[in-house]
Design a protein around this motif. Structure first.
Motif, mmCIF file in Angstrom:
data_model
loop_
_atom_site.group_PDB
_atom_site.id
_atom_site.type_symbol
_atom_site.label_atom_id
_atom_site.label_comp_id
_atom_site.label_asym_id
_atom_site.label_seq_id
_atom_site.Cartn_x
_atom_site.Cartn_y
_atom_site.Cartn_z
ATOM 1 N N UNK A 264 0.874 -1.148 -0.161
ATOM 2 C CA UNK A 264 0.135 -0.226 -0.155
ATOM 3 C C UNK A 264 0.749 1.360 -0.171
ATOM 4 N N UNK A 265 1.845 1.226 0.819
ATOM 5 C CA UNK A 265 2.851 2.636 0.835
ATOM 6 C C UNK A 265 3.485 2.604 -0.523
ATOM 7 N N UNK A 266 3.819 1.482 -1.263
ATOM 8 C CA UNK A 266 4.484 1.678 -2.446
ATOM 9 C C UNK A 266 3.538 2.249 -3.503
ATOM 10 N N UNK A 267 2.182 1.676 -3.466
ATOM 11 C CA UNK A 267 1.171 2.142 -4.420
ATOM 12 C C UNK A 267 0.821 3.444 -4.204
ATOM 13 N N UNK A 268 1.038 4.005 -3.033
ATOM 14 C CA UNK A 268 0.676 5.408 -2.886
ATOM 15 C C UNK A 268 1.767 6.529 -3.090
ATOM 16 N N UNK A 274 12.632 4.077 0.837
ATOM 17 C CA UNK A 274 12.194 4.604 1.890
ATOM 18 C C UNK A 274 11.427 3.590 2.851
ATOM 19 N N UNK A 275 10.659 2.881 2.365
ATOM 20 C CA UNK A 275 10.062 1.689 3.167
ATOM 21 C C UNK A 275 10.999 0.887 3.861
ATOM 22 N N UNK A 276 12.060 0.503 3.080
ATOM 23 C CA UNK A 276 13.084 -0.475 3.724
ATOM 24 C C UNK A 276 13.614 0.192 5.098
ATOM 25 N N UNK A 277 14.045 1.389 4.886
ATOM 26 C CA UNK A 277 14.606 2.256 6.094
ATOM 27 C C UNK A 277 13.787 2.484 6.793
ATOM 28 N N UNK A 278 12.417 2.504 6.840
ATOM 29 C CA UNK A 278 11.381 2.773 7.981
ATOM 30 C C UNK A 278 11.263 1.439 8.619
ATOM 31 N N UNK A 349 8.148 -6.614 -5.247
ATOM 32 C CA UNK A 349 6.986 -7.411 -6.090
ATOM 33 C C UNK A 349 6.219 -6.085 -6.630
ATOM 34 N N UNK A 350 5.229 -6.326 -7.282
ATOM 35 C CA UNK A 350 4.262 -5.258 -7.812
ATOM 36 C C UNK A 350 3.519 -5.015 -6.776
ATOM 37 N N UNK A 351 3.071 -3.716 -6.704
ATOM 38 C CA UNK A 351 2.245 -3.186 -5.443
ATOM 39 C C UNK A 351 0.929 -3.878 -5.469
#
Length: 358
Positions: A264-268, A274-278, A349-351
């Motif tokens: 969801x975060x990647x889709x938005x 950034x997601x990995x770091x979080x 993977x694809x969102x």
């Protein structure tokens, strides 16, 4: 260095003459750099607990209910040097400490610290009980030797000159057994045949026992603590491995459960980095908190169990900073790796696929 045990009782003054003659022969052997005779050999000397008194000191001077010395033995004037011990105060035995000379003694640092606190040990008089007749005067203090075992305290020790031993008792005494200790220029085992011949020339009926190099003696002495250390190391390694596997499994499962959120975060519009770091920051906070709690518990346990377990580690503190740091780093790296692998897989993977993940 080679040691061998000789045991026989000689009547009358025969024993007084035998041991010096044997020592002269051993020192004259080719390949023998030094030789000595000692009544007991470290680090497997059993305590013989002799009572002592100090002439001139009253009962009010007693620091303990009983004055007891843990180890008493006879040795020649070269014993301390050949065993690698050093005199820290006064002098060692000398050739002048003959049979009819004033009786003298050496004590170790533990003896001096325990019984001569606030007193100068050199010149102090000691009376050994249980059949000893002559007073001994302290002429030297030597560094502690671990007599009984390498993982036990040194204990209190007193040495008398070999040549004076037969005249210390109310009845003339004969030394029945002695260890001959040899320092050699060649391989220690190479001099054994020559030692056998030297002993046989003096007394063909005298057998030799426990012929060992000092490396063998030390290896046997540390067999039990070495085995215990192996078990502790093996169990610690298994525990660390199980902890790493458990942390990896928990963190992987936790991140896998967040696959839907990550998609969801990647889709938005969030970038995968950034997601990995979080996720790694959140995981690092949990790991650091867990490691801190574990280190505090380890230090507390080492303090609580330090006294009974410290002997297994030869007096070393259990909470070694380098060891604790290494374990903390290993656990942290394992946890972060366990987090990184599934979160990286989830962000690749694809969102739309990630959003369909339950």
């Amino acid at each position: 260095m080679t040691s061998l045990w000789l045991r026989k009782t000689y009547p009358g003054d025969a024993g007084i003459a035998f041991w010096p003659r044997l020592l002269d022969r051993l020192r004259a052997l080719p390949g023998v750099r030094a030789a000595s005779l000692v009544e007991q050999l470290p680090p497997s000397h059993e305590m013989n607990h002799e009572g002592v008194s100090f002439p001139g000191r009253s009962a009010s001077d007693r620091d303990e209910p009983d004055w007891i010395v843990d180890f008493v033995q006879a040795a020649d004037d070269a014993a301390l040097d050949i065993l690698g011990a050093r005199i820290v105060r006064g002098r060692a035995f000398a050739a002048s400490d003959a049979l009819d000379a004033p009786a003298v003694a050496l004590v170790n640092e533990s003896f001096a610290a325990k019984y001569f606190r606030g007193r100068e040990p050199i010149g102090q008089r000691i009376k050994l009980l249980f059949g000893y007749q002559r007073e001994l005067r302290v002429v030297g203090v030597f560094a502690d030797i671990k007599r009984e075992a390498v993982d036990k305290p040194a204990g209190t020790e007193l040495m008398t000159p070999l040549q004076q031993y037969p005249r210390l008792f109310e009845q003339p005494a004969a030394l029945r057994e002695m260890y001959a200790v040899l320092r050699t220029t060649d391989e220690p085992a190479a001099v054994i045949p020559a030692v056998n011949r030297a002993v046989a020339e003096l007394d063909p009926t005298l057998p030799l026992f426990h012929v060992h190099t000092m490396d063998d003696v030390l290896w046997e002495a540390i067999a039990r603590p070495r085995f215990l250390m192996f078990l502790l190391t093996a169990f610690a390694g298994i525990a660390l491995l199980l902890a790493a596997v458990g942390i990896y499994g928990v963190m992987s499962h936790t991140v896998a459960q967040r696959t839907h959120e990550i998609g969801l975060r990647v889709a938005l519009g969030a970038r995968p980095g950034q997601v990995r770091a979080m996720v790694l920051r959140q995981a690092a906070a949990l790991v650091i908190a867990g490691v801190a709690i574990g280190l505090a518990a380890a230090i507390a346990l080492s303090v609580a169990l330090g006294a009974p377990l410290q002997g297994l580690f030869y007096g070393e503190p259990l909470a070694q900073p380098a060891l604790l740091a290494a374990v903390a780093v290993a656990v942290t790296v394992t946890a972060l790796l366990a987090t990184w692998i599934p979160v990286r897989r989830a962000t690749e993977v694809q969102p739309t696929v990630a959003l369909r993940t339950e």
